[in-house]
Design an enzyme around this catalytic site. Sequence first.
Site, mmCIF file in Angstrom:
data_model
loop_
_atom_site.group_PDB
_atom_site.id
_atom_site.type_symbol
_atom_site.label_atom_id
_atom_site.label_comp_id
_atom_site.label_asym_id
_atom_site.label_seq_id
_atom_site.Cartn_x
_atom_site.Cartn_y
_atom_site.Cartn_z
ATOM 1 C CG HIS A 156 -2.094 -0.990 0.949
ATOM 2 N ND1 HIS A 156 -3.192 -1.092 1.747
ATOM 3 C CD2 HIS A 156 -2.292 -1.883 -0.039
ATOM 4 C CE1 HIS A 156 -4.012 -2.017 1.267
ATOM 5 N NE2 HIS A 156 -3.474 -2.513 0.192
ATOM 6 C CB SER A 162 -1.342 -3.061 -7.172
ATOM 7 O OG SER A 162 -1.253 -4.119 -8.086
ATOM 8 C CE LYS A 212 -9.106 -9.106 -11.720
ATOM 9 N NZ LYS A 212 -7.942 -9.500 -10.932
ATOM 10 C CG ASP A 213 -9.600 -9.952 -4.903
ATOM 11 O OD1 ASP A 213 -9.064 -10.156 -6.013
ATOM 12 O OD2 ASP A 213 -9.137 -9.168 -4.067
ATOM 13 C CD GLU A 231 3.594 -33.370 0.615
ATOM 14 O OE1 GLU A 231 3.490 -34.464 0.012
ATOM 15 O OE2 GLU A 231 2.619 -32.747 1.040
#
Lengths: 176, 412
Positions: free
Chosen positions: B212, B216, B240-241, B284
């Site tokens: 922030h 972005s 959107k998220d 893994e």
Amino acid sequence: MSAASHGGDGGERRDFLVITAGAFVGVGAVGLVWPFVDQMNPSADVLALSSTEVDISGIEPGQSVTISWRGKPVFVRRRTAAEIEAALAVDVDDLPDPESDDARHKEGKAEWLVVLGICTHLGCVPLGYAGDYDGWFCPCHGSHYDTSGRIRKGPAPANLEVPEYAFLTDTQIKIG
Amino acid sequence: MSFQTDNKLIKWFDDRLPLVSVMHHTFVQHPYPRNLNVAYQFGSILGVMLTLQIVTGIVLAMHYTAHTSMAFDSVEHIMRDVNYGWLLRYMHANGASMFFIAVYLHMFRGLYYGSYKAPREMIWMIGVVILLVMMATGFMGYVLPWGQMSFWGATVITNLFSALPVVGDPIVTWLWGGFAVDNPTLNRFFSLHYLLPFVIFGLVFLHLVALHQKGSTNPLGIEIKGPADYISFHPYFTVKDFFGFAAFGVIFAVFVFWFPNYLGHPDNYIPADPLVTPAHIVPEWYFLPFYAILRSVPDKLMGVLAMFAAIGVLFILPWLDRSRVRSAAFRPQYKWFFWIFALDCIVLGYAGSQPAEGNMLIVSRIATIYYFVHFIFLMPVLGWFERPKPLPTSISEAVLAGKASTSAGENA
């Protein structure tokens, strides 16, 4: 506080106090941190389990047994004459971790090879009577050990470790 | 741009503890570039995954016993006896995999669009620290069921430290609390596995503060220049998220309900046996590329160093990349090298899953060399030689090109 007063009669004493106090805090902090670090080391009961006695009378030539010592596997291998010969036939200087076969068994007990069953690469348990040298082969990352437990090929940097052990009698050994 | 309300109680509260206005600023008002595409979904998905792992983990800990004689059985108890225990455990185990899928996609997004470049180096570097802590957490979590892969995975990974000269062996003994991986090891791994997710939570907070601070990036790689370039987080990016959560949730659910053990290893349903190593140890899937790098170096210490360097090189990436252009969309050569690098990572992952011998060893060696060539050689050199395409003058100009009727500033 001005720079002039710092140089006056209080200045040196203050510097001394700051440095001493800082040093004591440093020593105290290390002293306080140590118990928190050391608690992760092996505890007294873990250290107490440090030796194991094994009866080896039942092991035939060409046979190997795995026993557990300190939670780790130990290979007790009764070697055949051919295996001992193969171990002696190598030029020691050509080995990745040069060590003669004589140094890896007790005097006069060439038949008996006692090694930690832990690959010196990343700690897997090698498989016996396997690999290019018919000693041990570690399936994890492909290390080959010979009939003396010496590293011959692959990523492991060192020979299989010979633990501290002693013959109590001809048929009894004590590991650790 | 401050938070406004007529509610006296909220005003009183916010005046004393500005929680509401900070939340409002962060999750409602904060401006985001209007052109964020699907590659920018994964940050918020990762936030959800972290929360889900913490919640499922806390409830699993209510039924799990961290003792070598009971750990394996307590996991089976969770699977068979605990109400919905199977669901919680499968969510947690597959959640770890989904977490890594999302984090790798998130990182590849950063690599493609140059998100790590000035002035956002701190966001990227905190992200790399988060990756390291995630790896430690995932590794220790895999040890807890105390199956064969748990035990031997723990043995192999802790033994990595024995490669260090002089201090190596004392460090390994210290990590184990004994002379082999045993009960003290399991206990401390459980303690740390519970702790580290909260450390990640704190790091995520810092990651967001840094985000922030500078805002972005976006697919065009140019900064916001005016009000026409951005839209507020809510409702545009919340919706959107949430769409992203739903889509990702579907894939997650397919694994949880239909292929819950696909990403695991059957050997881990055999109780740990310190005297028998499974024929083929694999970590893994999310560790496989790094495991391939470890095994491709014939020397033990160098192998370990190469593996850590593979992550370490990410720290200095913002300074290795000499290009002034951020987004690969305007970097015709880098774009190709990005995809070759992505393919290289997949090859490394595959090589890591195979026994390290024969041709596969050669493949993993070439892929390892390319991994480092990409960062150490190609990234700096491309910056000098590449001729980037011309950049658009603003986000809104590029986005609205061909849509002349839309007036600039509508979102102000």
